[in-house]
Each structure stands twice: as C-alpha cells, then as structure tokens.
Scaffold this motif. Sequence first.
Motif, mmCIF file in Angstrom:
data_model
loop_
_atom_site.group_PDB
_atom_site.id
_atom_site.type_symbol
_atom_site.label_atom_id
_atom_site.label_comp_id
_atom_site.label_asym_id
_atom_site.label_seq_id
_atom_site.Cartn_x
_atom_site.Cartn_y
_atom_site.Cartn_z
ATOM 1 N N ASP A 235 -4.699 0.781 -0.779
ATOM 2 C CA ASP A 235 -5.470 1.128 0.410
ATOM 3 C C ASP A 235 -5.029 0.254 1.582
ATOM 4 O OD1 ASP A 235 -7.509 2.272 2.013
ATOM 5 O OD2 ASP A 235 -8.754 0.528 1.639
ATOM 6 N N GLU A 236 -4.787 -1.015 1.314
ATOM 7 C CA GLU A 236 -4.357 -1.960 2.341
ATOM 8 C C GLU A 236 -3.133 -2.718 1.841
ATOM 9 O OE1 GLU A 236 -5.682 -1.891 5.176
ATOM 10 O OE2 GLU A 236 -7.647 -0.979 4.882
ATOM 11 N N HIS A 237 -2.481 -3.432 2.749
ATOM 12 C CA HIS A 237 -1.258 -4.140 2.391
ATOM 13 C C HIS A 237 -1.525 -5.478 1.714
ATOM 14 C CE1 HIS A 237 -2.476 -6.013 6.092
ATOM 15 N NE2 HIS A 237 -1.558 -6.944 5.992
ATOM 16 N N GLY A 238 -2.776 -5.939 1.755
ATOM 17 C CA GLY A 238 -3.123 -7.162 1.039
ATOM 18 C C GLY A 238 -2.735 -8.439 1.736
ATOM 19 N N GLY A 239 -2.366 -8.365 3.005
ATOM 20 C CA GLY A 239 -2.042 -9.581 3.745
ATOM 21 C C GLY A 239 -0.585 -9.989 3.691
ATOM 22 N N PHE A 240 0.260 -9.217 2.992
ATOM 23 C CA PHE A 240 1.671 -9.576 2.903
ATOM 24 C C PHE A 240 2.411 -9.193 4.188
ATOM 25 C CE2 PHE A 240 0.458 -9.198 -1.567
ATOM 26 C CZ PHE A 240 0.943 -10.410 -2.046
ATOM 27 N N PHE A 241 3.377 -9.991 4.557
ATOM 28 C CA PHE A 241 4.157 -9.760 5.773
ATOM 29 C C PHE A 241 5.050 -8.536 5.593
ATOM 30 C CE2 PHE A 241 8.167 -10.358 8.100
ATOM 31 C CZ PHE A 241 7.682 -10.372 9.393
ATOM 32 N N ASP A 242 5.157 -7.711 6.639
ATOM 33 C CA ASP A 242 6.036 -6.549 6.628
ATOM 34 C C ASP A 242 7.057 -6.717 7.739
ATOM 35 O OD1 ASP A 242 7.258 -4.132 6.406
ATOM 36 O OD2 ASP A 242 5.517 -2.903 6.866
ATOM 37 N N HIS A 243 8.346 -6.723 7.375
ATOM 38 C CA HIS A 243 9.396 -6.970 8.362
ATOM 39 C C HIS A 243 9.727 -5.734 9.192
ATOM 40 C CE1 HIS A 243 11.556 -5.151 5.006
ATOM 41 N NE2 HIS A 243 12.504 -4.836 5.863
ATOM 42 N N VAL A 244 9.165 -4.578 8.833
ATOM 43 C CA VAL A 244 9.423 -3.345 9.574
ATOM 44 C C VAL A 244 8.305 -3.116 10.590
ATOM 45 C CG1 VAL A 244 9.699 -0.838 9.416
ATOM 46 C CG2 VAL A 244 10.692 -2.329 7.656
ATOM 47 N N ALA A 245 8.686 -2.892 11.831
ATOM 48 C CA ALA A 245 7.686 -2.662 12.883
ATOM 49 C C ALA A 245 6.920 -1.368 12.608
ATOM 50 C CB ALA A 245 8.373 -2.575 14.238
ATOM 51 N N THR A 246 5.617 -1.389 12.849
ATOM 52 C CA THR A 246 4.798 -0.212 12.596
ATOM 53 C C THR A 246 4.997 0.827 13.699
ATOM 54 O OG1 THR A 246 2.935 -1.183 13.771
ATOM 55 C CG2 THR A 246 3.054 -1.566 11.422
ATOM 56 N N PRO A 247 5.023 2.114 13.322
ATOM 57 C CA PRO A 247 5.206 3.179 14.330
ATOM 58 C C PRO A 247 4.053 3.215 15.330
ATOM 59 C CG PRO A 247 5.627 4.003 12.112
ATOM 60 C CD PRO A 247 5.017 2.652 11.957
ATOM 61 N N VAL A 248 4.383 3.240 16.601
ATOM 62 C CA VAL A 248 3.354 3.251 17.645
ATOM 63 C C VAL A 248 3.537 4.407 18.621
ATOM 64 C CG1 VAL A 248 2.969 0.763 17.531
ATOM 65 C CG2 VAL A 248 4.718 1.667 19.067
ATOM 66 N N SER A 249 4.506 5.286 18.371
ATOM 67 C CA SER A 249 4.708 6.426 19.269
ATOM 68 C C SER A 249 4.845 7.696 18.438
ATOM 69 C CB SER A 249 5.960 6.224 20.133
ATOM 70 O OG SER A 249 7.112 6.112 19.329
ATOM 71 N N GLY A 250 4.302 8.769 18.962
ATOM 72 C CA GLY A 250 4.406 10.046 18.280
ATOM 73 C C GLY A 250 3.484 10.189 17.097
ATOM 74 N N VAL A 251 2.512 9.282 16.953
ATOM 75 C CA VAL A 251 1.551 9.344 15.846
ATOM 76 C C VAL A 251 0.258 9.966 16.369
ATOM 77 C CG1 VAL A 251 0.306 8.058 14.080
ATOM 78 C CG2 VAL A 251 2.551 7.260 14.859
ATOM 79 N N PRO A 252 -0.134 11.116 15.880
ATOM 80 C CA PRO A 252 -1.332 11.759 16.431
ATOM 81 C C PRO A 252 -2.620 11.103 15.950
ATOM 82 C CG PRO A 252 -0.497 13.048 14.604
ATOM 83 C CD PRO A 252 0.502 11.940 14.829
ATOM 84 N N SER A 253 -3.605 11.076 16.822
ATOM 85 C CA SER A 253 -4.946 10.667 16.406
ATOM 86 C C SER A 253 -5.482 11.733 15.459
ATOM 87 C CB SER A 253 -5.861 10.546 17.624
ATOM 88 O OG SER A 253 -7.198 10.319 17.230
ATOM 89 N N PRO A 254 -6.070 11.349 14.338
ATOM 90 C CA PRO A 254 -6.537 12.349 13.374
ATOM 91 C C PRO A 254 -7.476 13.386 13.974
ATOM 92 C CG PRO A 254 -6.619 10.170 12.404
ATOM 93 C CD PRO A 254 -6.313 9.981 13.854
ATOM 94 N N ASP A 255 -8.473 12.936 14.736
ATOM 95 C CA ASP A 255 -9.457 13.884 15.254
ATOM 96 C C ASP A 255 -9.934 13.543 16.659
ATOM 97 O OD1 ASP A 255 -10.759 11.626 14.329
ATOM 98 O OD2 ASP A 255 -11.468 12.647 12.535
ATOM 99 N N GLY A 256 -9.146 12.803 17.418
ATOM 100 C CA GLY A 256 -9.461 12.554 18.816
ATOM 101 C C GLY A 256 -10.519 11.509 19.077
ATOM 102 N N ILE A 257 -10.904 10.752 18.053
ATOM 103 C CA ILE A 257 -11.921 9.714 18.247
ATOM 104 C C ILE A 257 -11.333 8.539 19.032
ATOM 105 C CG2 ILE A 257 -13.377 8.026 17.054
ATOM 106 C CD1 ILE A 257 -13.713 10.018 14.808
ATOM 107 N N VAL A 258 -12.109 8.010 19.975
ATOM 108 C CA VAL A 258 -11.693 6.856 20.765
ATOM 109 C C VAL A 258 -12.672 5.721 20.504
ATOM 110 C CG1 VAL A 258 -11.261 5.953 23.072
ATOM 111 C CG2 VAL A 258 -10.673 8.319 22.532
#
Length: 233
Positions: free
Chosen positions: A26-49
């Motif tokens: 469910d979660e990464h458990g606090g481990f470091f990830d060397h790959v940058a997380t995608p921040v563009s082109g990812v749709p909001s699931p249902d438009g919640i702000v």
Amino acid sequence: MLVKEVYETLRSSPQWNQTLLIITYDEHGGFFDHVATPVSGVPSPDGIVGPDPFFFKFDRLGVRVPTIMVSPWIDKATVVHGGNGKPYPTSEFEHSSIPATVKKLFNLSAPFLTKRDEWASTFESILQTRTEPRTDCPERLPTPARIREGEAKEEAKLSEFQEELAAVLKGDHILTSYPEKIGKEMKVKEGKEYIEDAVKRFFEAGRFAMKMGVDADQILQMKPSLTTPSSNP
C-alpha cells in the motif's frame, strides 16, 4: 506467513493454472526511491481538490511500491519496469492498474471507476508470453524467520506516533489536555487497553445509534464526544 499460506493454498488448488496472485504494498514503507515521481500528465481520479492552503489536486503519483505477481503463466524471473505509454503516453503502473487490468482481461462493459484507472497502464501482457502453464512452480515456500524473538515490551513508553494514533482513535486529540498530558506517560500495555476501550465504546455507540434509527453510513462520521462517556450525571 500470510503470503506462504495463501500461495500454498492456491498452488494446491485445482484452479492453480487459472490463477494470478498479486502481492503489492500500500505504501513504500519509508524507503528512498531514486526515481522521480511522475508529476505531469497524471489525471486526478475524480476532480477532488484539497483544502487551503495547498489546494492539492491529486494529479501526481507517489514513490514506487514493490509488486510481485505469481502465476504459472509468467516466465521465471520476469521483470516489468514500466507501462510503456499505454493506454496514454503518460500512463504508468499504479494501484489502479489492478482494476484496469481486470476490466481489460474480462472485457467488462462497465465504465471505469475513475479517471485514474482509465489512465493506468495494464499488465495483462505478462500472462500472454507462454502457450502452456509452467510446471516448476514450488509447492511449498520456506517458513519465514521470526522478526522478533520474545514478546512485546509492554513496559516500554509509547512512541510519538503511537501516542497520536491512540488519542485520535479515542477522540481525545480534541481535548485541551492533549498532547501535554494524554499519552505522554503511557506505556505499551496501557496504550493497548486505551485503544481497546476506544474500539469498545465506538461499537457500543454505533449499536445504540442504529437502535435509534440512525443511518449506518452516518455512524463513521460520529463525533468522538458521542462515543466518550460524559462527566455529567
């Protein structure tokens, strides 16, 4: 042990050759990830702000989590690195890939759950590289070693996270005595009793509310004060 028991049950089942076992975090458990997380082109699931001041739009992914897929239809040591830009150029594997793949595999006519599973990459291709199921899948897995020898340290003090979790579950985090007094001197054994009392009161209040005709969906929204005994006679 849970993974071992589930796998061995499925492995001995007559349906093993029609089975795909998915083990994901469910979660990464606090481990470091060397790959940058995608921040563009990812749709909001249902438009919640989200609320002020950040107004988070849920339009990015988080750090990666490990996922293991087990099936006699998957070649040994198969590693899948990404979604290959399908069904959209920016699509990635994420948790919503599971319902998206189920929909695609079984050609379900029902609409997608949200814009996110419509966007997520599917992984049915890993099951389509073989013409026959494997016969070398182990029938038994090794018994995992115990992580901790001995019982819980009941006399140890609660961590800051445990203090906060206990107070929120019981509703005491809204009191003026939190966090200066509540939980600061509490030990693990006392914290366990504190939580058990909170859960007991919640169920008691929930059953009472249902007897009074309250809609079951509203019970989870009850304020903590409704599940906490009043000091008034």
